[in-house]
Design a protein around this motif. Structure first.
Motif, PDB file in Angstrom:
ATOM      1  N   ILE A   1       0.397  -1.517  -0.243  1.00 24.75           N
ATOM      2  CA  ILE A   1      -0.043   0.376  -0.305  1.00 24.75           C
ATOM      3  C   ILE A   1       0.602   1.338  -0.349  1.00 24.75           C
ATOM      4  CG2 ILE A   1      -2.277   1.478   1.258  1.00 24.75           C
ATOM      5  CD1 ILE A   1      -2.558  -1.614   0.314  1.00 24.75           C
ATOM      6  N   THR A   2       1.109   1.630  -1.373  1.00 24.92           N
ATOM      7  CA  THR A   2       1.063   2.737  -1.032  1.00 24.92           C
ATOM      8  C   THR A   2       1.454   4.180  -0.731  1.00 24.92           C
ATOM      9  OG1 THR A   2       0.956   3.656  -3.300  1.00 24.92           O
ATOM     10  CG2 THR A   2       2.951   1.639  -2.901  1.00 24.92           C
ATOM     11  N   ASN A   3       2.402   5.058  -0.709  1.00 20.91           N
ATOM     12  CA  ASN A   3       1.808   6.455  -0.111  1.00 20.91           C
ATOM     13  C   ASN A   3       1.805   7.700  -0.991  1.00 20.91           C
ATOM     14  OD1 ASN A   3       1.742   8.614   1.672  1.00 20.91           O
ATOM     15  ND2 ASN A   3       3.960   8.715   3.119  1.00 20.91           N
ATOM     16  N   ASN A   4       0.710   8.371  -1.243  1.00 15.84           N
ATOM     17  CA  ASN A   4       0.803   9.248  -2.360  1.00 15.84           C
ATOM     18  C   ASN A   4       0.418  10.165  -1.744  1.00 15.84           C
ATOM     19  OD1 ASN A   4       1.554   6.844  -4.547  1.00 15.84           O
ATOM     20  ND2 ASN A   4      -0.373   7.061  -4.704  1.00 15.84           N
ATOM     21  N   ALA A   5       0.416  10.850  -0.429  1.00 15.87           N
ATOM     22  CA  ALA A   5      -0.097  11.714   0.457  1.00 15.87           C
ATOM     23  C   ALA A   5       1.704  12.026   0.218  1.00 15.87           C
ATOM     24  CB  ALA A   5      -0.400  11.008   1.678  1.00 15.87           C
ATOM     25  N   PRO A   6       1.494  13.935   0.489  1.00 19.13           N
ATOM     26  CA  PRO A   6       2.219  14.188   0.201  1.00 19.13           C
ATOM     27  C   PRO A   6       2.872  14.678   1.909  1.00 19.13           C
ATOM     28  CG  PRO A   6       0.583  15.692  -0.069  1.00 19.13           C
ATOM     29  CD  PRO A   6       0.268  14.329  -0.121  1.00 19.13           C
ATOM     30  N   GLN A   7       2.600  14.339   2.507  1.00 18.52           N
ATOM     31  CA  GLN A   7       3.485  13.947   3.898  1.00 18.52           C
ATOM     32  C   GLN A   7       3.063  13.326   4.894  1.00 18.52           C
ATOM     33  OE1 GLN A   7       0.215  16.796   5.856  1.00 18.52           O
ATOM     34  NE2 GLN A   7       1.235  18.858   5.165  1.00 18.52           N
ATOM     35  N   GLY A   8       3.566  12.874   5.631  1.00 21.80           N
ATOM     36  CA  GLY A   8       3.028  11.689   6.428  1.00 21.80           C
ATOM     37  C   GLY A   8       4.576  10.943   7.072  1.00 21.80           C
TER      38      GLY A   8
ATOM     39  N   GLY B   1      -4.011 -14.135  -4.997  1.00 16.66           N
ATOM     40  CA  GLY B   1      -5.093 -14.830  -4.628  1.00 16.66           C
ATOM     41  C   GLY B   1      -6.424 -14.504  -5.131  1.00 16.66           C
ATOM     42  N   ASP B   2      -6.892 -15.402  -4.237  1.00 14.51           N
ATOM     43  CA  ASP B   2      -8.119 -15.580  -4.356  1.00 14.51           C
ATOM     44  C   ASP B   2      -9.007 -14.133  -3.964  1.00 14.51           C
ATOM     45  OD1 ASP B   2      -8.261 -18.160  -4.555  1.00 14.51           O
ATOM     46  OD2 ASP B   2      -8.464 -18.850  -3.007  1.00 14.51           O
ATOM     47  N   LEU B   3      -8.336 -13.824  -2.764  1.00 13.22           N
ATOM     48  CA  LEU B   3      -8.747 -12.080  -2.444  1.00 13.22           C
ATOM     49  C   LEU B   3      -7.629 -11.572  -2.689  1.00 13.22           C
ATOM     50  CD1 LEU B   3     -10.756 -12.664   1.063  1.00 13.22           C
ATOM     51  CD2 LEU B   3     -11.656 -12.511  -1.059  1.00 13.22           C
ATOM     52  N   GLN B   4      -7.799 -10.158  -3.270  1.00 15.44           N
ATOM     53  CA  GLN B   4      -6.470  -9.303  -3.574  1.00 15.44           C
ATOM     54  C   GLN B   4      -6.708  -7.841  -3.234  1.00 15.44           C
ATOM     55  OE1 GLN B   4      -5.805  -9.617  -7.580  1.00 15.44           O
ATOM     56  NE2 GLN B   4      -6.185 -11.776  -7.876  1.00 15.44           N
ATOM     57  N   PHE B   5      -5.925  -7.140  -2.472  1.00 13.33           N
ATOM     58  CA  PHE B   5      -5.664  -5.792  -1.903  1.00 13.33           C
ATOM     59  C   PHE B   5      -4.150  -5.158  -2.489  1.00 13.33           C
ATOM     60  CE2 PHE B   5      -7.968  -8.038   1.566  1.00 13.33           C
ATOM     61  CZ  PHE B   5      -9.145  -7.646   1.457  1.00 13.33           C
ATOM     62  N   ASP B   6      -5.752  -3.890  -3.294  1.00 13.26           N
ATOM     63  CA  ASP B   6      -4.036  -3.136  -3.330  1.00 13.26           C
ATOM     64  C   ASP B   6      -4.406  -1.755  -3.328  1.00 13.26           C
ATOM     65  OD1 ASP B   6      -3.653  -1.928  -6.692  1.00 13.26           O
ATOM     66  OD2 ASP B   6      -5.267  -3.597  -6.347  1.00 13.26           O
ATOM     67  N   GLY B   7      -3.616  -0.832  -3.253  1.00 16.69           N
ATOM     68  CA  GLY B   7      -4.319   0.532  -3.165  1.00 16.69           C
ATOM     69  C   GLY B   7      -3.463   1.693  -2.420  1.00 16.69           C
ATOM     70  N   ASN B   8      -3.495   2.554  -2.080  1.00 15.97           N
ATOM     71  CA  ASN B   8      -2.088   3.944  -1.965  1.00 15.97           C
ATOM     72  C   ASN B   8      -3.026   5.039  -0.547  1.00 15.97           C
ATOM     73  OD1 ASN B   8      -3.800   5.347  -3.163  1.00 15.97           O
ATOM     74  ND2 ASN B   8      -2.414   4.635  -5.485  1.00 15.97           N
ATOM     75  N   ILE B   9      -2.063   4.949   0.066  1.00 19.01           N
ATOM     76  CA  ILE B   9      -2.258   5.940   0.907  1.00 19.01           C
ATOM     77  C   ILE B   9      -2.379   7.948   0.496  1.00 19.01           C
ATOM     78  CG2 ILE B   9      -1.628   7.069   3.185  1.00 19.01           C
ATOM     79  CD1 ILE B   9      -0.009   4.502   3.671  1.00 19.01           C
ATOM     80  N   VAL B  10      -3.701   8.085   0.157  1.00 11.35           N
ATOM     81  CA  VAL B  10      -4.091   9.150  -0.571  1.00 11.35           C
ATOM     82  C   VAL B  10      -3.835  10.228  -0.377  1.00 11.35           C
ATOM     83  CG1 VAL B  10      -5.229   8.022  -2.688  1.00 11.35           C
ATOM     84  CG2 VAL B  10      -6.608   9.153  -0.272  1.00 11.35           C
TER      85      VAL B  10
END
Length: 163
Positions: free
Chosen positions: A32-39, A68-77
């Motif tokens: 889960i990547t961090n795409n937020a400019p802060q943090g 996987g049978d269940l797959q998650f991906d995303g990003n910190i916005v």
């Protein structure tokens, strides 16, 4: 005996609140990547590992690197720290507390039942005393985790508990 047949006969419900089809056996969670400019710099790794740990503690699914049978991906916005309440002190407006808000966009794919797949923004926050600034929050190992744990619980509930 009738109770045990009733409980085991369904095969989908479990006592930990999940609603996982027995055909689902694996889970994959991409970074889960961090795409937020802060943090803080550690946010990507910590959030991803905490999400994996939560699913491993609360399900019997096998964690696999991909597909996987269940797959998650995303990003910190979003990772925002701002005054939450304004108070007048000696005629001057000052923050009464500060709020850390984190938003995470998650894409969930259920390869066994695409109707349960979703893409959603999850958000949560915590308030801190006005004398705590973002640097002290970021360096406190439990502060950020308090907010991310609530988001992870929401992701879990939406994906496998059907809440």
């Amino acid at each position: 005996m009738a109770l045990s047949l009733t409980i085991s006969g369904c095969g989908i419900y479990s006592f930990n609140g999940t609603n996982i089809d027995p055909a689902v056996r694996t889970i994959s969670i991409a970074t889960i990547t961090n795409n937020a400019p802060q943090g803080p710099a550690f946010l990507t790794q910590r959030f991803t590992e905490d999400l994996k740990d939560y699913f491993q503690r609360n399900t019997n699914l096998k964690l696999v690197p991909r597909d996987g049978d269940l797959q998650f991906d995303g990003n910190i916005v979003a990772y925002d720290f701002a005054p939450a309440s304004i108070q007048k002190i000696d005629g001057i407006d000052q923050a009464g507390s500060n709020r850390l808000t984190i938003q995470v966009k998650i894409r969930f794919t259920n390869t066994k039942d695409d109707k349960q797949s979703f893409e959603q923004l999850f958000q949560n926050f915590d308030d801190y005393a006005a004398n705590r600034n973002i640097a002290t929050i970021n360096s406190d190992p439990t502060a950020v985790r308090t907010t991310t744990d609530k988001i992870i619980t929401d992701i879990f509930n939406k994906s496998v508990a059907n809440w």
